[in-house]
Motif scaffolding. Sequence first.
Motif, PDB file in Angstrom:
ATOM      1  N   TYR A  63       0.854  -1.211  -0.053  1.00 43.65           N
ATOM      2  CA  TYR A  63       0.103   0.122   0.028  1.00 43.65           C
ATOM      3  C   TYR A  63       0.840   1.247  -0.003  1.00 43.65           C
ATOM      4  O   TYR A  63       0.545   2.150  -0.804  1.00 43.65           O
ATOM      5  N   HIS A  64       1.971   1.467   0.905  1.00 45.42           N
ATOM      6  CA  HIS A  64       2.610   2.695   0.849  1.00 45.42           C
ATOM      7  C   HIS A  64       3.591   2.747  -0.098  1.00 45.42           C
ATOM      8  O   HIS A  64       3.666   3.943  -0.790  1.00 45.42           O
ATOM      9  N   SER A  65       4.394   1.884  -0.477  1.00 45.11           N
ATOM     10  CA  SER A  65       5.396   2.155  -1.628  1.00 45.11           C
ATOM     11  C   SER A  65       4.783   1.683  -2.947  1.00 45.11           C
ATOM     12  O   SER A  65       5.561   2.255  -4.035  1.00 45.11           O
ATOM     13  N   GLN A  66       3.641   1.224  -3.184  1.00 46.07           N
ATOM     14  CA  GLN A  66       3.047   0.622  -4.508  1.00 46.07           C
ATOM     15  C   GLN A  66       3.924  -0.282  -5.115  1.00 46.07           C
ATOM     16  O   GLN A  66       3.784  -0.576  -6.349  1.00 46.07           O
ATOM     17  N   ILE A 125      -3.515 -10.973   9.775  1.00 45.89           N
ATOM     18  CA  ILE A 125      -4.872 -10.715   8.642  1.00 45.89           C
ATOM     19  C   ILE A 125      -5.946  -9.994   9.437  1.00 45.89           C
ATOM     20  O   ILE A 125      -6.238 -10.544  10.401  1.00 45.89           O
ATOM     21  N   HIS A 126      -6.388  -8.867   9.002  1.00 48.76           N
ATOM     22  CA  HIS A 126      -7.474  -8.205   9.831  1.00 48.76           C
ATOM     23  C   HIS A 126      -8.566  -7.673   8.825  1.00 48.76           C
ATOM     24  O   HIS A 126      -8.164  -7.552   7.737  1.00 48.76           O
ATOM     25  N   LEU A 127      -9.854  -7.294   9.196  1.00 49.96           N
ATOM     26  CA  LEU A 127     -10.866  -6.793   8.394  1.00 49.96           C
ATOM     27  C   LEU A 127     -10.144  -5.263   8.007  1.00 49.96           C
ATOM     28  O   LEU A 127     -10.311  -4.849   7.086  1.00 49.96           O
ATOM     29  N   LYS A 128      -9.881  -4.661   9.158  1.00 55.30           N
ATOM     30  CA  LYS A 128      -9.468  -3.083   9.139  1.00 55.30           C
ATOM     31  C   LYS A 128      -8.306  -3.044   9.529  1.00 55.30           C
ATOM     32  O   LYS A 128      -7.884  -3.768  10.647  1.00 55.30           O
ATOM     33  N   SER A 129      -7.412  -2.165   9.107  1.00 56.52           N
ATOM     34  CA  SER A 129      -6.186  -2.051   9.532  1.00 56.52           C
ATOM     35  C   SER A 129      -5.835  -1.606  11.014  1.00 56.52           C
ATOM     36  O   SER A 129      -5.068  -2.252  11.977  1.00 56.52           O
ATOM     37  N   SER A 130      -7.043  -0.979  11.487  1.00 52.44           N
ATOM     38  CA  SER A 130      -7.114  -0.501  12.864  1.00 52.44           C
ATOM     39  C   SER A 130      -7.364  -1.509  13.804  1.00 52.44           C
ATOM     40  O   SER A 130      -7.082  -1.573  15.041  1.00 52.44           O
ATOM     41  N   ASP A 131      -7.932  -2.737  13.369  1.00 56.06           N
ATOM     42  CA  ASP A 131      -7.829  -3.915  14.252  1.00 56.06           C
ATOM     43  C   ASP A 131      -6.626  -4.228  14.773  1.00 56.06           C
ATOM     44  O   ASP A 131      -6.632  -4.924  15.997  1.00 56.06           O
ATOM     45  N   TRP A 132      -5.463  -4.067  14.352  1.00 57.04           N
ATOM     46  CA  TRP A 132      -4.196  -4.301  14.981  1.00 57.04           C
ATOM     47  C   TRP A 132      -4.136  -3.562  16.292  1.00 57.04           C
ATOM     48  O   TRP A 132      -3.638  -4.154  17.364  1.00 57.04           O
ATOM     49  N   ALA A 176      -8.717  -5.910   4.564  1.00 58.25           N
ATOM     50  CA  ALA A 176      -9.536  -5.691   3.772  1.00 58.25           C
ATOM     51  C   ALA A 176     -10.055  -4.367   3.514  1.00 58.25           C
ATOM     52  O   ALA A 176     -10.360  -3.663   2.528  1.00 58.25           O
ATOM     53  N   GLU A 177      -9.663  -3.737   4.653  1.00 55.17           N
ATOM     54  CA  GLU A 177      -9.930  -1.804   4.388  1.00 55.17           C
ATOM     55  C   GLU A 177      -8.704  -1.482   5.169  1.00 55.17           C
ATOM     56  O   GLU A 177      -8.585  -1.783   6.270  1.00 55.17           O
ATOM     57  N   TYR A 178      -8.296  -0.356   4.633  1.00 53.74           N
ATOM     58  CA  TYR A 178      -7.133   0.374   5.285  1.00 53.74           C
ATOM     59  C   TYR A 178      -7.505   1.557   5.802  1.00 53.74           C
ATOM     60  O   TYR A 178      -8.200   2.366   5.057  1.00 53.74           O
ATOM     61  N   ASP A 179      -7.813   1.756   7.174  1.00 48.61           N
ATOM     62  CA  ASP A 179      -8.351   2.783   7.829  1.00 48.61           C
ATOM     63  C   ASP A 179      -7.361   3.743   8.529  1.00 48.61           C
ATOM     64  O   ASP A 179      -7.611   4.871   9.231  1.00 48.61           O
ATOM     65  N   THR A 180      -6.169   3.074   8.948  1.00 44.43           N
ATOM     66  CA  THR A 180      -5.044   3.882   9.558  1.00 44.43           C
ATOM     67  C   THR A 180      -3.752   3.061   9.466  1.00 44.43           C
ATOM     68  O   THR A 180      -3.771   2.092   9.229  1.00 44.43           O
ATOM     69  N   THR A 221       1.684  -3.468   4.074  1.00 38.61           N
ATOM     70  CA  THR A 221       0.380  -3.712   4.034  1.00 38.61           C
ATOM     71  C   THR A 221      -0.031  -3.991   2.731  1.00 38.61           C
ATOM     72  O   THR A 221       0.172  -3.399   1.877  1.00 38.61           O
ATOM     73  N   LEU A 222      -0.843  -4.879   2.601  1.00 38.56           N
ATOM     74  CA  LEU A 222      -1.570  -5.172   1.343  1.00 38.56           C
ATOM     75  C   LEU A 222      -3.248  -5.407   1.427  1.00 38.56           C
ATOM     76  O   LEU A 222      -3.573  -6.104   2.526  1.00 38.56           O
ATOM     77  N   ILE A 223      -3.570  -4.518   0.877  1.00 36.54           N
ATOM     78  CA  ILE A 223      -5.096  -4.392   0.844  1.00 36.54           C
ATOM     79  C   ILE A 223      -5.792  -5.572  -0.093  1.00 36.54           C
ATOM     80  O   ILE A 223      -5.564  -5.655  -1.492  1.00 36.54           O
ATOM     81  N   VAL A 224      -6.544  -6.150   0.312  1.00 34.26           N
ATOM     82  CA  VAL A 224      -7.438  -7.253  -0.540  1.00 34.26           C
ATOM     83  C   VAL A 224      -8.063  -6.692  -1.679  1.00 34.26           C
ATOM     84  O   VAL A 224      -8.853  -5.745  -1.441  1.00 34.26           O
TER      85      VAL A 224
END
Length: 143
Positions: free
Chosen positions: A20-23, A61-68, A88-92, A103-106
Motif C-alpha cells: 500500500y505505501h510504496s506501491q 490478517i484483519h478486516l481493518k488495519s485499525s484492528d491491529w 480488507a480495509e485500510y483505515d489507519t 500492508t496489502l489491501i485485498v
Amino acid sequence: MREEAIQWAWSKGLIAGKEYHSQEQIEILSQGNWNVTSPGPDFKFAEIKIGNLNWHGDVEIHLKSSDWVKHRHHFDPLYHRVILHVVAEYDTPIYLHGTLLPTLIVDAPLISLMKAWKARSEEHTSELQSHSDLVCRLLLEKK
C-alpha cells in the motif's frame, strides 16, 4: 465477512497485490503456516518479496488495519516478527519497530466474491435448517 475468509483466501494463494505505501509489487514466495492453534499471528514463517527485498516472518490478517491496535498487537511481542499486514480495509497506518508495517489491501473483486460465497452459504444453510428438514433429522437421530 469474517477474518477467517481472508485467512482462507491467503492460505490458498488467492491474494496478491502491491504494498500500500510504496506501491511496489508483493511477490508471495510462501504463505507460511496457518496458525490456528497458538496465540500470535495468523501465518508463521511466511516469505514475501517487496521490490528487490526478501522478507521472512509472520503475516497478520484483519478486516481493518485499525484492528491491529484494537487487538492490542502493538503491545504483544508475539507480533514483533510480522512482515505483512493483510487487510480488507485500510483505515489507519500501523507502525512496527518505528516504521510503517508493509500492508496489502485485498482486492475489492475478491472481497465481493467472498461476500457472495458467504451469502450463498448462509442461504444454503438456512434451507438445510428448514422446519421439515429439522423434523426429519430429529426423527433419524432417535433411531
